[in-house]
Design a protein around this motif. Sequence first.
Motif, PDB file in Angstrom:
ATOM      1  N   ARG A 281       0.311  -1.314  -0.054  1.00 44.30           N
ATOM      2  CA  ARG A 281       0.334  -0.020  -0.292  1.00 44.30           C
ATOM      3  C   ARG A 281       0.636   1.749  -0.060  1.00 44.30           C
ATOM      4  O   ARG A 281       0.702   2.394  -0.721  1.00 44.30           O
ATOM      5  CB  ARG A 281      -0.890  -0.019   1.241  1.00 44.30           C
ATOM      6  CG  ARG A 281      -2.160  -0.519   0.558  1.00 44.30           C
ATOM      7  CD  ARG A 281      -3.307  -0.629   2.060  1.00 44.30           C
ATOM      8  NE  ARG A 281      -2.898  -2.076   2.728  1.00 44.30           N
ATOM      9  CZ  ARG A 281      -3.481  -1.389   4.227  1.00 44.30           C
ATOM     10  NH1 ARG A 281      -4.051  -1.052   4.711  1.00 44.30           N
ATOM     11  NH2 ARG A 281      -3.194  -2.478   4.968  1.00 44.30           N
ATOM     12  N   ALA A 282       2.090   1.544   0.755  1.00 45.13           N
ATOM     13  CA  ALA A 282       3.163   2.600   0.346  1.00 45.13           C
ATOM     14  C   ALA A 282       3.229   2.241  -1.006  1.00 45.13           C
ATOM     15  O   ALA A 282       4.034   4.269  -1.218  1.00 45.13           O
ATOM     16  CB  ALA A 282       4.481   2.109   1.686  1.00 45.13           C
ATOM     17  N   ALA A 283       3.396   1.248  -1.613  1.00 48.13           N
ATOM     18  CA  ALA A 283       4.404   1.874  -2.866  1.00 48.13           C
ATOM     19  C   ALA A 283       3.489   2.186  -3.535  1.00 48.13           C
ATOM     20  O   ALA A 283       3.547   3.079  -4.249  1.00 48.13           O
ATOM     21  CB  ALA A 283       4.959  -0.269  -3.618  1.00 48.13           C
ATOM     22  N   GLN A 284       1.748   1.935  -3.214  1.00 48.70           N
ATOM     23  CA  GLN A 284       0.952   2.606  -4.285  1.00 48.70           C
ATOM     24  C   GLN A 284       0.512   3.796  -4.370  1.00 48.70           C
ATOM     25  O   GLN A 284       0.611   4.372  -5.460  1.00 48.70           O
ATOM     26  CB  GLN A 284      -0.462   1.813  -4.091  1.00 48.70           C
ATOM     27  CG  GLN A 284      -1.216   0.320  -4.575  1.00 48.70           C
ATOM     28  CD  GLN A 284      -2.192   0.515  -4.358  1.00 48.70           C
ATOM     29  OE1 GLN A 284      -3.259   0.948  -3.510  1.00 48.70           O
ATOM     30  NE2 GLN A 284      -2.232  -1.535  -4.462  1.00 48.70           N
ATOM     31  N   ALA A 285       0.437   4.180  -2.470  1.00 49.23           N
ATOM     32  CA  ALA A 285       0.331   5.516  -2.423  1.00 49.23           C
ATOM     33  C   ALA A 285       1.887   6.911  -2.920  1.00 49.23           C
ATOM     34  O   ALA A 285       1.292   8.035  -3.227  1.00 49.23           O
ATOM     35  CB  ALA A 285       0.868   5.530  -0.720  1.00 49.23           C
ATOM     36  N   LEU A 286       2.930   5.621  -3.206  1.00 48.08           N
ATOM     37  CA  LEU A 286       4.381   6.576  -2.872  1.00 48.08           C
ATOM     38  C   LEU A 286       4.451   6.966  -4.463  1.00 48.08           C
ATOM     39  O   LEU A 286       5.484   6.966  -5.378  1.00 48.08           O
ATOM     40  CB  LEU A 286       5.284   6.575  -2.589  1.00 48.08           C
ATOM     41  CG  LEU A 286       5.730   6.568  -1.160  1.00 48.08           C
ATOM     42  CD1 LEU A 286       6.597   6.366  -0.307  1.00 48.08           C
ATOM     43  CD2 LEU A 286       5.368   8.122  -0.627  1.00 48.08           C
ATOM     44  N   HIS A 287       2.927   5.610  -5.436  1.00 44.54           N
ATOM     45  CA  HIS A 287       4.048   5.394  -6.980  1.00 44.54           C
ATOM     46  C   HIS A 287       4.245   4.887  -7.582  1.00 44.54           C
ATOM     47  O   HIS A 287       5.586   5.643  -8.322  1.00 44.54           O
ATOM     48  CB  HIS A 287       3.255   6.805  -7.885  1.00 44.54           C
ATOM     49  CG  HIS A 287       2.009   7.088  -7.714  1.00 44.54           C
ATOM     50  ND1 HIS A 287       0.299   7.131  -7.160  1.00 44.54           N
ATOM     51  CD2 HIS A 287       2.098   8.514  -6.889  1.00 44.54           C
ATOM     52  CE1 HIS A 287      -0.471   7.895  -7.350  1.00 44.54           C
ATOM     53  NE2 HIS A 287       0.822   8.694  -7.051  1.00 44.54           N
ATOM     54  N   LEU A 288       5.323   4.004  -6.762  1.00 44.52           N
ATOM     55  CA  LEU A 288       6.995   3.183  -6.798  1.00 44.52           C
ATOM     56  C   LEU A 288       6.873   2.221  -6.795  1.00 44.52           C
ATOM     57  O   LEU A 288       5.539   1.352  -6.311  1.00 44.52           O
ATOM     58  CB  LEU A 288       7.613   3.616  -5.515  1.00 44.52           C
ATOM     59  CG  LEU A 288       8.429   5.131  -5.017  1.00 44.52           C
ATOM     60  CD1 LEU A 288       8.984   5.515  -4.450  1.00 44.52           C
ATOM     61  CD2 LEU A 288       9.232   5.068  -6.585  1.00 44.52           C
ATOM     62  N   SER A 289       7.690   1.375  -6.998  1.00 41.95           N
ATOM     63  CA  SER A 289       7.226  -0.641  -7.275  1.00 41.95           C
ATOM     64  C   SER A 289       7.514  -0.998  -5.203  1.00 41.95           C
ATOM     65  O   SER A 289       8.167  -0.061  -4.853  1.00 41.95           O
ATOM     66  CB  SER A 289       8.455  -0.965  -7.708  1.00 41.95           C
ATOM     67  OG  SER A 289       9.850  -0.926  -7.520  1.00 41.95           O
ATOM     68  N   GLN A 290       6.949  -1.971  -5.189  1.00 38.17           N
ATOM     69  CA  GLN A 290       6.788  -1.937  -3.853  1.00 38.17           C
ATOM     70  C   GLN A 290       8.865  -2.427  -3.473  1.00 38.17           C
ATOM     71  O   GLN A 290       9.085  -2.276  -2.357  1.00 38.17           O
ATOM     72  CB  GLN A 290       6.810  -4.220  -3.533  1.00 38.17           C
ATOM     73  CG  GLN A 290       5.757  -3.800  -1.846  1.00 38.17           C
ATOM     74  CD  GLN A 290       5.387  -5.551  -2.175  1.00 38.17           C
ATOM     75  OE1 GLN A 290       4.279  -5.576  -2.696  1.00 38.17           O
ATOM     76  NE2 GLN A 290       5.580  -5.767  -0.989  1.00 38.17           N
ATOM     77  N   SER A 291       9.199  -3.277  -4.697  1.00 42.69           N
ATOM     78  CA  SER A 291      11.173  -3.370  -4.242  1.00 42.69           C
ATOM     79  C   SER A 291      11.804  -1.733  -4.399  1.00 42.69           C
ATOM     80  O   SER A 291      12.285  -2.106  -3.358  1.00 42.69           O
ATOM     81  CB  SER A 291      11.231  -4.325  -5.368  1.00 42.69           C
ATOM     82  OG  SER A 291      12.043  -3.228  -6.729  1.00 42.69           O
TER      83      SER A 291
END
Lengths: 290, 290
Positions: free
Chosen positions: B21-31
């Motif tokens: 969900r952090a990745a989604q919020a920051l528009h980044l990949s999870q890795s």
Amino acid sequence: MLDYRALTALAAVIQHQGFDRAAQALHLSQSAISQRIKQLEGRIGQPLILRQSPPQATALGLRLITHLETVLHLESDLNLPLETDARIHARIAINHDSLATWFSEALGRITEDIDVDLITADQDAGIELMKRGEVMACLCAEGKAVNGGRVDRLGTMRYRAYASRDFLMRHHLLESFDRLYQAPCLVFNRDDRLQHRFLQQLGQAEPINLVHCPSSEGFVQLAASGCGFGMIPEIQAALSVQVGSLIDLAPETFIDVPLYWHSWRSSGQAMKQLRASVIKTAHRWLRQDR
Amino acid sequence: MLDYRALTALAAVIQHQGFDRAAQALHLSQSAISQRIKQLEGRIGQPLILRQSPPQATALGLRLITHLETVLHLESDLNLPLETDARIHARIAINHDSLATWFSEALGRITEDIDVDLITADQDAGIELMKRGEVMACLCAEGKAVNGGRVDRLGTMRYRAYASRDFLMRHHLLESFDRLYQAPCLVFNRDDRLQHRFLQQLGQAEPINLVHCPSSEGFVQLAASGCGFGMIPEIQAALSVQVGSLIDLAPETFIDVPLYWHSWRSSGQAMKQLRASVIKTAHRWLRQDR
């Protein structure tokens, strides 16, 4: 069989928050207390207590203390003519909003007979304490009985979205709340999804601006002070609505949370009376329609 | 200098309770999220996050998140014409009874500008969170400023002993409360010694029969339901006294608890405004005589 003298020592250390005070209370030396607990730990092969200040019970330690309490409850029902200093304890997990509203009425005079430790826990966390045997009863939203336990449906608590008139005016929400999701939204803690579910029911996005307030009364106060909108049990908001400090945002939209009472099949008379009292009181305060 | 992209990733994982969900919020990949945090941990040589579900910040992780929030507050004061998705947070520790009574009025409209995370903490535990840099402000009973912080005296909250008439009658306490220590005594938690101090002032022994209730509103409800007597802020009991559901046991005997506001010397405009608002509101609600 378990060594109940060691269990008693363990419970005393936790209750009195220290080996020295436990020793005083039990009229024993500190080393006797310490030795008994160590022996029990040796037999079980797991620590029962974290030796810090104040000492903390491990999860297993707590389970054993609850077990000891159950045994004491059962003993007390025998009505034996024994002299005893020990008061019976009951640890009970309960969700915040029930404790802030109707539960005290159910507790009534049981506090004269036993010492009650209320533990506030989220609707879903309480049942975990019950499963681990750390509490003697639990009031929560889980409807499935735990192993060795029984469950009673108490009714549902209805949550409605409330805010102050001032708040609604400032955010231009008095006529239409299409953009409610953009306004400050009160949430109890990170597990509280009631507000998210409410906005979803209105077909809106997730709230953007969150105010976390892990206090049931604080939550109502924040809403009345115009700090945000939030879902509040209607029985808790009633007075504020009557005096005009809170307004029901969407009378047609609400969330019903079912509540259940979990208890152990074998428990003492006091816990059985409490169960009956909780069921009776709940029927007065909670909605009974399914 | 610290890697603020990594700090932002860290804060997002905690705020959104997950790497995905952090990745989604920051528009980044999870890795990418995961790697940034790992690199920062590598540089610092300590874990910042416990990889469990949901992820938890370590004490150092929390300190860094608070630091990030302070930097964001200061940035926001620069009023730069920057597009930003990020909302500013403020973690504030506050004692239960203040949150249940007057604090919401002080918070007022600040919730429109920043996201507020209120953390309830005992009068003495809040200052520890402040010392460790885990909160941006703290309302508690400690009068000594922490390193780098400032402290303002807010006034004192007066606690009186209350119980219901029914309770007093049942325990034959209406005419003389010489044996009050034998009656069920409400305590907030194991650190709450107010009731003990009150009984001591009356020259009585320690309470025997305890009822633990870690909820400010639940506490008042238990007292009004006759489950025990307990020390309640007079401003919280006022309405119940007026309608007759609570009685002041000993109008001449009370306990005054001083309250202080702790904040950091370098903080943003929003926190400065909050400080002024807290001081102003406290002067209306708390006793100012020393």
